[in-house]
Design a protein around this motif. Sequence first.
Motif, PDB file in Angstrom:
ATOM      1  N   ARG A 182      -7.614   2.964 -10.188  1.00 26.59           N
ATOM      2  CA  ARG A 182      -6.971   1.795 -10.126  1.00 26.59           C
ATOM      3  C   ARG A 182      -6.098   1.730  -8.809  1.00 26.59           C
ATOM      4  N   LEU A 183      -4.957   2.744  -8.681  1.00 21.11           N
ATOM      5  CA  LEU A 183      -4.122   2.732  -7.759  1.00 21.11           C
ATOM      6  C   LEU A 183      -4.764   3.330  -6.342  1.00 21.11           C
ATOM      7  N   ARG A 184      -5.893   3.993  -6.493  1.00 23.45           N
ATOM      8  CA  ARG A 184      -6.613   4.641  -5.247  1.00 23.45           C
ATOM      9  C   ARG A 184      -7.438   3.572  -4.590  1.00 23.45           C
ATOM     10  N   ARG A 185      -7.895   2.235  -5.354  1.00 22.16           N
ATOM     11  CA  ARG A 185      -8.563   1.329  -4.936  1.00 22.16           C
ATOM     12  C   ARG A 185      -8.066   0.438  -3.740  1.00 22.16           C
ATOM     13  N   LYS A 186      -6.720   0.509  -3.600  1.00 20.15           N
ATOM     14  CA  LYS A 186      -6.227  -0.422  -2.672  1.00 20.15           C
ATOM     15  C   LYS A 186      -6.481  -1.851  -2.988  1.00 20.15           C
ATOM     16  N   PRO A 187      -5.714  -2.402  -3.919  1.00 20.90           N
ATOM     17  CA  PRO A 187      -5.892  -3.678  -4.305  1.00 20.90           C
ATOM     18  C   PRO A 187      -5.751  -4.819  -3.089  1.00 20.90           C
ATOM     19  N   THR A 201       2.915  10.020  -7.649  1.00 20.08           N
ATOM     20  CA  THR A 201       3.649  10.266  -8.890  1.00 20.08           C
ATOM     21  C   THR A 201       2.587  10.501 -10.082  1.00 20.08           C
ATOM     22  N   GLY A 202       1.594   9.524 -10.237  1.00 21.78           N
ATOM     23  CA  GLY A 202       0.768   9.694 -11.251  1.00 21.78           C
ATOM     24  C   GLY A 202       0.067  10.869 -11.179  1.00 21.78           C
ATOM     25  N   VAL A 203      -0.257  11.680 -10.167  1.00 23.10           N
ATOM     26  CA  VAL A 203      -1.025  12.732 -10.233  1.00 23.10           C
ATOM     27  C   VAL A 203      -0.203  13.783 -10.398  1.00 23.10           C
ATOM     28  N   LEU A 241       0.699  -1.151  -0.204  1.00 22.98           N
ATOM     29  CA  LEU A 241      -0.052  -0.046  -0.258  1.00 22.98           C
ATOM     30  C   LEU A 241       0.914   1.279   0.067  1.00 22.98           C
ATOM     31  N   ALA A 242       2.000   1.129   0.560  1.00 25.59           N
ATOM     32  CA  ALA A 242       2.758   2.452   0.653  1.00 25.59           C
ATOM     33  C   ALA A 242       3.543   2.551  -0.774  1.00 25.59           C
ATOM     34  N   ALA A 243       3.840   1.649  -1.502  1.00 30.03           N
ATOM     35  CA  ALA A 243       4.155   1.551  -2.768  1.00 30.03           C
ATOM     36  C   ALA A 243       3.110   2.098  -3.794  1.00 30.03           C
ATOM     37  N   ASN A 244       2.063   1.616  -3.421  1.00 29.38           N
ATOM     38  CA  ASN A 244       0.761   2.260  -4.253  1.00 29.38           C
ATOM     39  C   ASN A 244       0.535   3.690  -4.250  1.00 29.38           C
ATOM     40  N   LYS A 245       0.628   3.956  -2.835  1.00 28.17           N
ATOM     41  CA  LYS A 245       0.384   5.623  -2.487  1.00 28.17           C
ATOM     42  C   LYS A 245       1.565   6.313  -3.363  1.00 28.17           C
ATOM     43  N   LYS A 246       2.853   6.000  -3.241  1.00 27.48           N
ATOM     44  CA  LYS A 246       4.083   6.453  -4.060  1.00 27.48           C
ATOM     45  C   LYS A 246       3.404   6.544  -5.471  1.00 27.48           C
TER      46      LYS A 246
END
Length: 90
Positions: A71-76, A58-60, A49-54
């Motif tokens: 997709r990144l916001r959904r917390k897979p 970066t995407g934003v 989740l930390a990598a996902n947030k990063k």
Amino acid sequence: MTTAAEDLRKKAEAARAASKKMAYVSTAVKNAAINAIADGAVARRKEILAANKKDYDTGVANGMGDALLDRLRRKPIEEGRRCRPVLVRL
């Protein structure tokens, strides 16, 4: 240096080769592998989740499209937990 298309082609070829090998693996072994992958993802939840947030941040910053950001916001990993009851039946 490989291009994204070349990299994708190599991954597709590797997946095709793996699928042929997996055809001969027992269902029990496949199910054990799926459960091990799920367990590993849950165990590394905070790291993922930390990598996902990063990646999201970066995407934003780089103007990534809303569909990919979603997709990144959904917390897979959280979504994966909802799949756990299905895995239990495997």
